[in-house]
Design an enzyme around this catalytic site. Sequence first.
Site, PDB file in Angstrom:
ATOM      1  N   HIS A   1      -8.608  -4.029  -4.500  1.00 43.09           N
ATOM      2  CA  HIS A   1      -9.331  -3.788  -5.677  1.00 43.09           C
ATOM      3  C   HIS A   1     -10.801  -4.582  -5.476  1.00 43.09           C
ATOM      4  O   HIS A   1     -11.459  -4.868  -6.381  1.00 43.09           O
ATOM      5  CB  HIS A   1      -8.497  -4.476  -6.603  1.00 43.09           C
ATOM      6  CG  HIS A   1      -7.146  -4.011  -7.038  1.00 43.09           C
ATOM      7  ND1 HIS A   1      -6.149  -3.965  -6.537  1.00 43.09           N
ATOM      8  CD2 HIS A   1      -7.073  -3.064  -8.257  1.00 43.09           C
ATOM      9  CE1 HIS A   1      -5.205  -3.284  -6.933  1.00 43.09           C
ATOM     10  NE2 HIS A   1      -5.650  -2.823  -7.779  1.00 43.09           N
TER      11      HIS A   1
ATOM     12  N   GLU B   1      -7.010  11.813  -7.408  1.00 38.98           N
ATOM     13  CA  GLU B   1      -8.480  11.813  -7.371  1.00 38.98           C
ATOM     14  C   GLU B   1      -9.145  12.860  -6.563  1.00 38.98           C
ATOM     15  O   GLU B   1     -10.221  13.375  -7.218  1.00 38.98           O
ATOM     16  CB  GLU B   1      -8.902  10.678  -6.604  1.00 38.98           C
ATOM     17  CG  GLU B   1      -8.624   9.315  -7.104  1.00 38.98           C
ATOM     18  CD  GLU B   1      -6.930   8.885  -7.119  1.00 38.98           C
ATOM     19  OE1 GLU B   1      -6.171   9.532  -6.326  1.00 38.98           O
ATOM     20  OE2 GLU B   1      -6.856   7.938  -7.859  1.00 38.98           O
TER      21      GLU B   1
END
Length: 749
Positions: A549, A479
């Site tokens: 999540h 990322e």
Amino acid sequence: MATTKTDPKLTNGRKARLYDGLTADRLIHAYRLMYTSRRVDDREILLKRQQKIFFQMSGAGHEAIGVAAGLALKPGYDWFYPYYRDRALCLALGVKPYDMFLQGVGAANDPSSGGRQMPSHWSYPALHIVTQSSPTGSQILQAVGCAEGGRYFVHHPKAAEIPECPGLAKSARPGAPPLSVDYRQFKQVTFRNDEITYVSLGDGTSSEGEFWEAMNAASLEKLPVIFCVEDNGYAISVPVEAQTAGGSISRLVSGFPNFHFEEVDGTDPVASYGAFQRAVEYCREGHGPAFVHAHVIRPYSHSLSDDERLYRPDAERERDAQRDPVTRTQMFLLREGILDDKGINQLEKEVEAELQAAVDLALEALPPAPESIMEFVYSPDIDPASPEFDTRPAQLETVASDGKKPTTKTMADLINATLRDEMKRDERIVVFGEDVADVSREEYLKRKLVKGKGGVFKLTFGLQNEFGSDRVFNSPLAEAAIVGRATGMATRGLKPVVEIQFFDYIWPAMMQIRDELSVIRWRSNNGFSCPVVIRTAIGGYLTGGAIYHSQCGESIFTHIPGLRVVFPSNALDAAGLLRTAIRCDDPVLFLEHKRLYREPFGRAPYPGPEYMIPFGKAQIVHPGDNLTVITYGAVVPRALQAAQKLEREQGVKVELIDLRSLNPFDWDAIAASIAKTNRVLVAYEDTLSWGYGAEIAARIADELFDKLDAPVRRVAAKDTFVAYQPILEDAILPQPNDLYLAMKELAEY
Ligand SMILES: Cc1ncc(C[n+]2csc(CCOP(=O)(O)OP(=O)(O)O)c2C)c(N)n1
Ligand SMILES: [Mg+2]
């Protein structure tokens, strides 16, 4: 010193000799630069002791490798991401000592930052020296992105052109420049077919993960980047053998494919120049990246706050002193007969005079005005909250001739359509991230063996197929690399619209977002900018999403000056806000609630390729005059359900405000509504304490106190994590009934 070769074709004595490609005159020039660099350090140290400057970082011991790199590369042609020890490199590229002293005193006319950054934080746009920061190693991924940007424009030269901007409109402010709705108006692009990007770092910094991510990306993409590790054997007090497994970074990186490797005595300007020349040749010819490992010394401790005698014995320090590049080069010039004592004295006198004049002038420089502190937090050229971004949706599909209802699209559909329309319109847009391509193995697509994926939520489906693999591609699973590379690309004028697969995994990119992306414009005093769009899937209510999540956390990003944050709750807003995000000139975090991607709530007809919504403009979802509810994202449909129930059952009319954009946010809409209702509830999905709504509530309490007939209330998630078991998830996240009860209580207060 390294090899001294005599060119057999040249016969006119000493001056004809070549020292690894350097003539005698170039060697004298190199010595002048090295000596200047050391003396600038000495002058700064004196100025610091006299409290005329406020910080000092020396490049002492690194002069030879810096000058060698500067002479082998081309300023204003190649690109540079130097670190704080690269004073000699910067001088070799054309930075003046006066410019350096201006940064030391924090002058308004400091060309690097206008008094905003410490000395040795280089930034010189005309020379292509890109603004640098203090986190060790955060420049490396950007250098990779910079090289990718250059290569992209070589393959897409038309993308570099500045288009006619139909949106150019007069500003409402008298005397202000015209407003534009296209960032390209303000992004001059230059590129060269054989340009190189230089990036340097210390030995300790090679332990940072971002270094390895950058090496991997440069190797994968065969990019023309020269990585220069200036190994002075220490990272503050930590010696290299305690830092790097086996003590040699060269050994560790030697397995990376496509690289050219050099390991050199970086205190020897001749050997260093030879190493750099070979690295430059390899990169210019397009073979891939190069790695130069330069062994240098650090004679002045880490900084003025460090005394290396606390952790280095005298004998070790004396061994280093034998290799001092400035004295070694001086002796070399004498020994080779290139300069005699008189020549050395003369050169040093000239340098001293130049530095004295530069210091005198810098000490007279004016400091920046305190009123200037808010300048360049955001683009001065494009205001994404301006009316130019307020366009109407095209109603093409709603006037279907057969009288049927228009087809409505989900948020996922309209985000995909917006990306497609914008990529068609603007060739500078590149889309990358984890799994965003249809398929990395292009031939499968060409042979129509597979349909393609286009993201785990399929938001980018079909884009690679339509626009090609150099505009839409999968990145490694890293990322920081996604955001860091995008930042480097945007610095060059591209518009990366990158995806972080889940908000829960944005954290490795936090350094790049907080310390680089959002601050580059401000810290370089508008010398550089990097308007990247980061799209990411956020939020819970997933039934099984669990801790990793389902996260929210938008307030962590709205807390960052320089970063725009938007959070649409429905398909139409997502389309309009994404287009504004892409066309504006600031970095934007675009938060997409995954529960809303395919919800029936908020479906809308396709609004056409020009539909935009300005940032900072709330939407009144449900008008009312008894109570104001301020929210956004997935809480909007839940609050609407609660408000409708309250109206049905109790006749209470709630004014429901969807903020849509969190930074900037629509304070006027909030104030107008509370002036009418005198009661307010702030609702958000993130954990209650320190959440986004806390700021809204505080400002209401501060500025609208006399309008209130009840306390400012909040409904939000419990201060824990989102659990897997749906019963727990329901108890943790704010539900319609929680909202209903809070609304009822406030209405009755
Ligand atoms: C991410 C980050 N961690 C820690 C620091 C504090 N710090 C500044 S310089 C430095 C040591 C760097 O050593 P090295 O990379 O070898 O470079 P050198 O200073 O020796 O040239 C540290 C720990 C920082 N600036 N950034
Ligand atoms: Mg070091």
